[in-house]
Write a protein that holds these residues in place. Sequence first.
Motif, PDB file in Angstrom:
ATOM      1  N   SER A  70       0.835  -1.210   0.000  1.00 38.04           N
ATOM      2  CA  SER A  70       0.000   0.000   0.000  1.00 38.04           C
ATOM      3  C   SER A  70       0.870   1.261   0.000  1.00 38.04           C
ATOM      4  O   SER A  70       0.613   2.212  -0.735  1.00 38.04           O
ATOM      5  CB  SER A  70      -0.898  -0.035   1.231  1.00 38.04           C
ATOM      6  OG  SER A  70      -1.400   1.227   1.509  1.00 38.04           O
ATOM      7  N   LYS A  71       1.929   1.226   0.794  1.00 40.29           N
ATOM      8  CA  LYS A  71       2.828   2.381   0.884  1.00 40.29           C
ATOM      9  C   LYS A  71       3.485   2.649  -0.480  1.00 40.29           C
ATOM     10  O   LYS A  71       3.564   3.796  -0.919  1.00 40.29           O
ATOM     11  CB  LYS A  71       3.902   2.102   1.944  1.00 40.29           C
ATOM     12  CG  LYS A  71       4.731   3.296   2.291  1.00 40.29           C
ATOM     13  CD  LYS A  71       5.780   2.943   3.318  1.00 40.29           C
ATOM     14  CE  LYS A  71       6.778   4.083   3.428  1.00 40.29           C
ATOM     15  NZ  LYS A  71       8.019   3.673   4.061  1.00 40.29           N
ATOM     16  N   TRP A  74       0.975   4.041  -3.029  1.00 41.27           N
ATOM     17  CA  TRP A  74       0.550   5.414  -2.731  1.00 41.27           C
ATOM     18  C   TRP A  74       1.417   6.425  -3.487  1.00 41.27           C
ATOM     19  O   TRP A  74       1.051   7.570  -3.662  1.00 41.27           O
ATOM     20  CB  TRP A  74       0.624   5.651  -1.224  1.00 41.27           C
ATOM     21  CG  TRP A  74      -0.024   6.909  -0.734  1.00 41.27           C
ATOM     22  CD1 TRP A  74       0.551   7.873   0.038  1.00 41.27           C
ATOM     23  CD2 TRP A  74      -1.383   7.338  -0.930  1.00 41.27           C
ATOM     24  NE1 TRP A  74      -0.343   8.868   0.323  1.00 41.27           N
ATOM     25  CE2 TRP A  74      -1.540   8.562  -0.262  1.00 41.27           C
ATOM     26  CE3 TRP A  74      -2.480   6.818  -1.616  1.00 41.27           C
ATOM     27  CZ2 TRP A  74      -2.737   9.285  -0.249  1.00 41.27           C
ATOM     28  CZ3 TRP A  74      -3.675   7.519  -1.620  1.00 41.27           C
ATOM     29  CH2 TRP A  74      -3.789   8.724  -0.934  1.00 41.27           C
ATOM     30  N   ARG A  75       2.578   5.977  -3.954  1.00 42.74           N
ATOM     31  CA  ARG A  75       3.433   6.837  -4.790  1.00 42.74           C
ATOM     32  C   ARG A  75       2.856   6.971  -6.195  1.00 42.74           C
ATOM     33  O   ARG A  75       3.244   7.852  -6.936  1.00 42.74           O
ATOM     34  CB  ARG A  75       4.843   6.252  -4.924  1.00 42.74           C
ATOM     35  CG  ARG A  75       5.500   5.831  -3.645  1.00 42.74           C
ATOM     36  CD  ARG A  75       6.092   6.981  -2.910  1.00 42.74           C
ATOM     37  NE  ARG A  75       6.892   6.531  -1.785  1.00 42.74           N
ATOM     38  CZ  ARG A  75       6.971   7.187  -0.647  1.00 42.74           C
ATOM     39  NH1 ARG A  75       6.306   8.309  -0.476  1.00 42.74           N
ATOM     40  NH2 ARG A  75       7.729   6.734   0.331  1.00 42.74           N
ATOM     41  N   ARG A  78      -2.887   9.278  -5.802  1.00 49.04           N
ATOM     42  CA  ARG A  78      -3.288   9.918  -4.544  1.00 49.04           C
ATOM     43  C   ARG A  78      -4.794   9.706  -4.330  1.00 49.04           C
ATOM     44  O   ARG A  78      -5.360  10.265  -3.406  1.00 49.04           O
ATOM     45  CB  ARG A  78      -2.985  11.418  -4.578  1.00 49.04           C
ATOM     46  CG  ARG A  78      -1.573  11.757  -4.946  1.00 49.04           C
ATOM     47  CD  ARG A  78      -0.578  11.502  -3.860  1.00 49.04           C
ATOM     48  NE  ARG A  78      -0.831  12.290  -2.675  1.00 49.04           N
ATOM     49  CZ  ARG A  78      -0.211  12.112  -1.507  1.00 49.04           C
ATOM     50  NH1 ARG A  78       0.687  11.147  -1.396  1.00 49.04           N
ATOM     51  NH2 ARG A  78      -0.467  12.874  -0.479  1.00 49.04           N
ATOM     52  N   HIS A  80      -7.829   7.543  -3.225  1.00 46.05           N
ATOM     53  CA  HIS A  80      -7.993   6.422  -2.290  1.00 46.05           C
ATOM     54  C   HIS A  80      -8.594   5.186  -2.957  1.00 46.05           C
ATOM     55  O   HIS A  80      -8.136   4.073  -2.719  1.00 46.05           O
ATOM     56  CB  HIS A  80      -8.864   6.863  -1.105  1.00 46.05           C
ATOM     57  CG  HIS A  80      -8.144   7.785  -0.174  1.00 46.05           C
ATOM     58  ND1 HIS A  80      -7.739   7.420   1.091  1.00 46.05           N
ATOM     59  CD2 HIS A  80      -7.720   9.059  -0.325  1.00 46.05           C
ATOM     60  CE1 HIS A  80      -7.109   8.427   1.672  1.00 46.05           C
ATOM     61  NE2 HIS A  80      -7.095   9.442   0.826  1.00 46.05           N
ATOM     62  N   HIS A  83      -6.163   3.669  -5.411  1.00 42.39           N
ATOM     63  CA  HIS A  83      -5.052   3.094  -4.655  1.00 42.39           C
ATOM     64  C   HIS A  83      -5.428   1.712  -4.129  1.00 42.39           C
ATOM     65  O   HIS A  83      -4.670   0.742  -4.271  1.00 42.39           O
ATOM     66  CB  HIS A  83      -4.702   4.053  -3.512  1.00 42.39           C
ATOM     67  CG  HIS A  83      -3.775   3.475  -2.496  1.00 42.39           C
ATOM     68  ND1 HIS A  83      -4.207   3.109  -1.238  1.00 42.39           N
ATOM     69  CD2 HIS A  83      -2.468   3.182  -2.542  1.00 42.39           C
ATOM     70  CE1 HIS A  83      -3.177   2.626  -0.572  1.00 42.39           C
ATOM     71  NE2 HIS A  83      -2.114   2.665  -1.322  1.00 42.39           N
ATOM     72  N   ALA A 156       4.021  15.785  -0.431  1.00 40.58           N
ATOM     73  CA  ALA A 156       3.815  14.561  -1.212  1.00 40.58           C
ATOM     74  C   ALA A 156       2.938  14.840  -2.428  1.00 40.58           C
ATOM     75  O   ALA A 156       3.195  14.347  -3.530  1.00 40.58           O
ATOM     76  CB  ALA A 156       3.184  13.488  -0.332  1.00 40.58           C
ATOM     77  N   VAL A 159       5.019  16.813  -5.002  1.00 41.23           N
ATOM     78  CA  VAL A 159       5.972  15.949  -5.707  1.00 41.23           C
ATOM     79  C   VAL A 159       5.221  15.068  -6.707  1.00 41.23           C
ATOM     80  O   VAL A 159       5.656  14.883  -7.850  1.00 41.23           O
ATOM     81  CB  VAL A 159       6.764  15.072  -4.703  1.00 41.23           C
ATOM     82  CG1 VAL A 159       7.507  13.957  -5.424  1.00 41.23           C
ATOM     83  CG2 VAL A 159       7.734  15.932  -3.920  1.00 41.23           C
ATOM     84  N   LEU A 163       6.011  15.242 -10.664  1.00 45.19           N
ATOM     85  CA  LEU A 163       6.505  14.094 -11.431  1.00 45.19           C
ATOM     86  C   LEU A 163       5.503  13.665 -12.501  1.00 45.19           C
ATOM     87  O   LEU A 163       5.886  13.070 -13.509  1.00 45.19           O
ATOM     88  CB  LEU A 163       6.805  12.914 -10.494  1.00 45.19           C
ATOM     89  CG  LEU A 163       7.936  13.128  -9.484  1.00 45.19           C
ATOM     90  CD1 LEU A 163       8.187  11.852  -8.699  1.00 45.19           C
ATOM     91  CD2 LEU A 163       9.224  13.579 -10.155  1.00 45.19           C
ATOM     92  N   TYR A 178      14.214   8.475  -5.710  1.00 43.71           N
ATOM     93  CA  TYR A 178      14.148   9.566  -4.735  1.00 43.71           C
ATOM     94  C   TYR A 178      13.041   9.420  -3.695  1.00 43.71           C
ATOM     95  O   TYR A 178      13.172   9.940  -2.599  1.00 43.71           O
ATOM     96  CB  TYR A 178      14.000  10.910  -5.464  1.00 43.71           C
ATOM     97  CG  TYR A 178      15.249  11.279  -6.226  1.00 43.71           C
ATOM     98  CD1 TYR A 178      16.345  11.823  -5.575  1.00 43.71           C
ATOM     99  CD2 TYR A 178      15.348  11.041  -7.589  1.00 43.71           C
ATOM    100  CE1 TYR A 178      17.504  12.127  -6.270  1.00 43.71           C
ATOM    101  CE2 TYR A 178      16.501  11.344  -8.293  1.00 43.71           C
ATOM    102  CZ  TYR A 178      17.574  11.883  -7.619  1.00 43.71           C
ATOM    103  OH  TYR A 178      18.731  12.182  -8.300  1.00 43.71           O
ATOM    104  N   LEU A 179      11.953   8.744  -4.052  1.00 49.69           N
ATOM    105  CA  LEU A 179      10.887   8.559  -3.053  1.00 49.69           C
ATOM    106  C   LEU A 179      11.027   7.219  -2.331  1.00 49.69           C
ATOM    107  O   LEU A 179      10.908   7.143  -1.119  1.00 49.69           O
ATOM    108  CB  LEU A 179       9.511   8.675  -3.708  1.00 49.69           C
ATOM    109  CG  LEU A 179       9.110  10.089  -4.120  1.00 49.69           C
ATOM    110  CD1 LEU A 179       7.782  10.077  -4.861  1.00 49.69           C
ATOM    111  CD2 LEU A 179       9.001  11.015  -2.908  1.00 49.69           C
TER     112      LEU A 179
END
Lengths: 222, 87
Positions: A70-71, A74-75, A78, A80, A83, A156, A159, A163, A178-179
């Motif tokens: 999940s983490k 999430w990149r 955004r 929900h 995701h 977040a 970014v 991107l 980078y993330l």
Amino acid sequence: MPVHLSQFALVCSQPLNETVNAVVARLFSLRQDADSNATHTAEFEDIRQCKNGDSDAYRRLIERHQTSVSKLLWRFTRDHTEHEELVQQTFVEAWMSLPGFRGDAPLAHWLARIATRVGYNYWRHLGRQKTTPLPDEILEGLAHVDAESFDVQHAAELVHRLLAALPENDRLVLTMRYLEQCSITDTAYRLGWTQTRVKVQTHRAVAKLKQLAADRNIELDL
Amino acid sequence: MKTVKMNNLFAVARRDTAPVVDVADSVLALLAERRPSVSVALNRSLFWMSMASSAIAACIVLAAFVTKQQNSDAVNEILNMVAWVAQ
């Protein structure tokens, strides 16, 4: 004289304390190793049962790894709902590919690789629908706010949108480097690229990002 | 020209926490839904294989029948000769 004795006791007790600390640290490390081994054993057992079609074992694997997946995802979005769908899709694809899992890498790495592919395909799908031009307010916001004082979610989001202005491959490699803070080797493993390609793509992506900002009189220090 | 320290921005962004998800039930439900579809696909492929093999078998039977019709006289002659020799 009592003063001397107490000093002597203090001097003697120091090596003893160090020894005790070392022993405690060693015992703690052994305990951690034992816990880690127990977890790996349980995981391998669950994987074996999953390959035999045991859905309860797969439930345990999902519960163990869904937070990290999940983490990572999430990149990629955004939103929900999307995701959660991506996390679901990752575990569905993992189940389909599980018979081919040989255990060369830890399951978490293997899942991260699948999740990255799912996220990348999601971006490609979005990219076919529409392009995401970089909104002026994003870079203007960057220019006026000190990055260190940013709210975490705001940073977040910023970014993510920054991107999103890049092509998928550039965005992907910057997200990993980078993330996710992946090394060149890890990035290459996750993306299925060569290390040289990761280096070249990172260099190009950074240059493109800097150029985007430079067009609006902002210098990105990266 | 304003300079933005992207590394700082990335460092702050990295601390962002993902929403808590629990997909175990939904994933297992999706997989349960897909399992019958796998068997349906399997049945479908078996159906087409059986149709193909039936068609080939029909062709072979037809070819055998035609061959028999064409060569029945010769076969009968041979059979008669065998019967005569056997007497």
